[in-house]
Design an enzyme around this catalytic site. Structure first.
Site, PDB file in Angstrom:
ATOM      1  N   ARG A 158       0.814  -1.223   0.000  1.00  0.00           N
ATOM      2  CA  ARG A 158       0.000   0.000   0.000  1.00  0.00           C
ATOM      3  C   ARG A 158       0.850   1.277   0.000  1.00  0.00           C
ATOM      4  NH1 ARG A 158      -3.275  -3.208   3.567  1.00  0.00           N
ATOM      5  NH2 ARG A 158      -1.554  -2.890   5.003  1.00  0.00           N
ATOM      6  N   ILE A 159       1.863   1.311   0.896  1.00  0.00           N
ATOM      7  CA  ILE A 159       2.640   2.549   1.035  1.00  0.00           C
ATOM      8  C   ILE A 159       3.572   2.733  -0.161  1.00  0.00           C
ATOM      9  CG2 ILE A 159       4.241   3.828   2.520  1.00  0.00           C
ATOM     10  CD1 ILE A 159       3.061   2.266   4.920  1.00  0.00           C
ATOM     11  N   SER A 179       9.493  -6.793  -5.247  1.00  0.00           N
ATOM     12  CA  SER A 179       8.507  -7.138  -4.233  1.00  0.00           C
ATOM     13  C   SER A 179       8.294  -8.638  -4.245  1.00  0.00           C
ATOM     14  CB  SER A 179       7.181  -6.454  -4.607  1.00  0.00           C
ATOM     15  OG  SER A 179       6.543  -5.904  -3.486  1.00  0.00           O
ATOM     16  N   THR A 238      11.501   4.618   4.833  1.00  0.00           N
ATOM     17  CA  THR A 238      10.418   4.920   5.786  1.00  0.00           C
ATOM     18  C   THR A 238       9.835   3.610   6.327  1.00  0.00           C
ATOM     19  OG1 THR A 238       8.852   5.037   3.954  1.00  0.00           O
ATOM     20  CG2 THR A 238       9.723   7.129   4.752  1.00  0.00           C
ATOM     21  N   SER A 239      10.608   2.500   6.196  1.00  0.00           N
ATOM     22  CA  SER A 239      10.040   1.211   6.616  1.00  0.00           C
ATOM     23  C   SER A 239      10.485   0.866   8.037  1.00  0.00           C
ATOM     24  CB  SER A 239      10.413   0.113   5.615  1.00  0.00           C
ATOM     25  OG  SER A 239      11.824  -0.084   5.577  1.00  0.00           O
ATOM     26  N   ARG A 240      11.631   0.195   8.163  1.00  0.00           N
ATOM     27  CA  ARG A 240      12.204  -0.091   9.472  1.00  0.00           C
ATOM     28  C   ARG A 240      13.719   0.034   9.364  1.00  0.00           C
ATOM     29  NH1 ARG A 240       7.891   0.768  11.318  1.00  0.00           N
ATOM     30  NH2 ARG A 240       6.572  -0.590  12.578  1.00  0.00           N
ATOM     31  N   GLU A 269      16.258   3.085  17.643  1.00  0.00           N
ATOM     32  CA  GLU A 269      15.496   4.326  17.738  1.00  0.00           C
ATOM     33  C   GLU A 269      15.316   4.662  19.208  1.00  0.00           C
ATOM     34  OE1 GLU A 269      11.910   4.152  15.441  1.00  0.00           O
ATOM     35  OE2 GLU A 269      12.997   3.841  13.562  1.00  0.00           O
ATOM     36  N   HIS A 288      11.206   9.127  13.041  1.00  0.00           N
ATOM     37  CA  HIS A 288      10.087   8.195  12.822  1.00  0.00           C
ATOM     38  C   HIS A 288       8.735   8.917  12.892  1.00  0.00           C
ATOM     39  CE1 HIS A 288       9.051   3.642  13.122  1.00  0.00           C
ATOM     40  NE2 HIS A 288       8.146   4.295  12.423  1.00  0.00           N
ATOM     41  N   ILE A 289       8.580   9.909  11.989  1.00  0.00           N
ATOM     42  CA  ILE A 289       7.379  10.761  12.045  1.00  0.00           C
ATOM     43  C   ILE A 289       6.399  10.477  10.907  1.00  0.00           C
ATOM     44  CG2 ILE A 289       8.497  12.676  13.250  1.00  0.00           C
ATOM     45  CD1 ILE A 289       8.702  14.080  10.445  1.00  0.00           C
TER      46      ILE A 289
HETATM   47  C1  GLV Z   1       4.957   2.889  11.940  1.00  0.00           C
HETATM   48  O1  GLV Z   1       6.102   2.763  11.645  1.00  0.00           O
HETATM   49  C2  GLV Z   1       4.015   1.830  11.919  1.00  0.00           C
HETATM   50  O2  GLV Z   1       4.395   0.669  11.690  1.00  0.00           O
HETATM   51  O3  GLV Z   1       2.841   2.112  12.143  1.00  0.00           O
END
Ligand code: GLV
Length: 330
Positions: A158-159, A179, A238-240, A269, A288-289
């Protein structure tokens, strides 16, 4: 359901969710900014039917073993890598998460990071504020343009899709992706092309990581991968944090193996201020915003409360990552 069910919420979350939960359960909230200590969790979880956890709370087998009647772990996140899902399933504990509602906010941050590092916003703003803006410089703060560049999406869920959509329609970017499964919608609507990892690394001008953290994706980006990227390339995560090796990334950024990186996530983190990545001008780190908008956090809270309330009543959760354990309970 009697209000005698006890629930622990491990941090202050939006009030709408707290009120919903308080209507049906005896609720305790850890009131501090930092995560609760382990001993507190071990003691409190003992009598809890449900827990609202954050991605900073490690919910492992040992903690679950302290609980006498834990029915649900409702994670205030879409990612659930802080929870031992196998252990939860084995114990018949439903695990809920909050997918969907943070997709757009997260894609916005991926694009923001890309723009920021491509055009050196952070570095030039710091220079302006610190007196390093001496004059209009023909050769100063030169960056990368976005129009028509190729973007490689790692993890077309999705993201990944929402990020690719913004870049494809906003800047006419061709999309390639790597993917586990084929994303037919991305292929049809964005003309995205599925490629192997090497092709993605070698061809992309910008790479945006959107995979979840699992044994296959942990440490997926090392110096070997950075060496295959274009020197003008930009990497966004923006994942982990653990998806990439940060020591290798710092080295690669220092050596100019890639142009810049923008990170919303790190390992650990928070990343300590002394970490080398902060000292590199071509690396921008935000804390992590990605889901941090009023609307998204309220929606996450609402889903989290729904999942929790369903779970303590032994009903199927709205969003769960281990639906098989519901069947065990019924
Ligand atoms: C944020 O990183 C989440 O997994 O919701």
């Amino acid at each position: 359901m009697s209000k005698s069910a006890k629930v622990l919420i491990t941090r202050k979350i939006p009030i709408n969710a707290i009120q919903q939960i308080q209507e049906v359960a005896e609720t305790e909230i850890w009131p501090e900014q930092l995560p609760p200590p382990r001993e507190y969790l071990e003691e409190k979880i003992r009598d809890c039917a449900g827990i609202v956890s954050l991605l900073t709370d490690s919910i492992d087998e040992k903690l679950m073993a302290c609980a006498k009647d834990l029915r649900v772990i409702s994670n205030f996140a879409v990612g659930v890598n802080n929870i031992d899902i196998q252990a939860a399933t084995a114990r018949g504990i439903a695990v809920g998460n909050t997918p969907g509602v943070l997709t757009q906010a997260t894609a916005d941050i991926a694009v923001s990071l890309l723009l920021a590092v491509a055009r050196r916003l952070h570095e030039s703003a710091l220079d302006a504020a610190s007196g390093n803006w001496k004059t209009w410089e023909p050769l100063g703060w030169l960056g990368q343009e976005l129009e028509g560049k190729t973007v490689g999406i790692v993890g077309m869920g999705r993201i990944g899709f929402a990020t690719a959509k913004r870049l494809h329609f906003g800047w006419d970017m061709p999309i390639i992706y790597h993917s586990r499964s084929t994303n037919a919608e991305a292929e049809q609507k964005l003309q995205a092309r599925k490629v192997d990892m090497d092709t993605l690394l070698q061809t992309s001008d910008f790479i945006s990581i959107h995979t979840d953290l699992n044994p296959q994706t942990r440490g997926m980006f090392t110096i070997k991968e950075f060496e295959k990227m274009k020197p003008s390339a930009i990497l966004i995560n923006t994942s982990r944090g653990p998806v990439l090796n940060q020591t290798d990334l710092a080295k690669a950024l220092r050596l100019g193996l890639l142009f810049a990186a923008g990170l919303d996530v790190t390992d650990p983190e928070p990343l300590p201020p002394s970490h080398e990545l902060y000292s590199l001008k071509n690396c921008l780190i935000v804390p992590h915003i990605a889901s941090a908008t009023f609307a998204t956090r309220n929606e996450m809270a609402r889903i989290c409360a729904e999942n929790l309330i369903a779970g303590i009543s032994n009903k199927p959760l709205r969003f769960t990552v281990n639906p098989e354990c519901i069947r065990k309970q019924n």
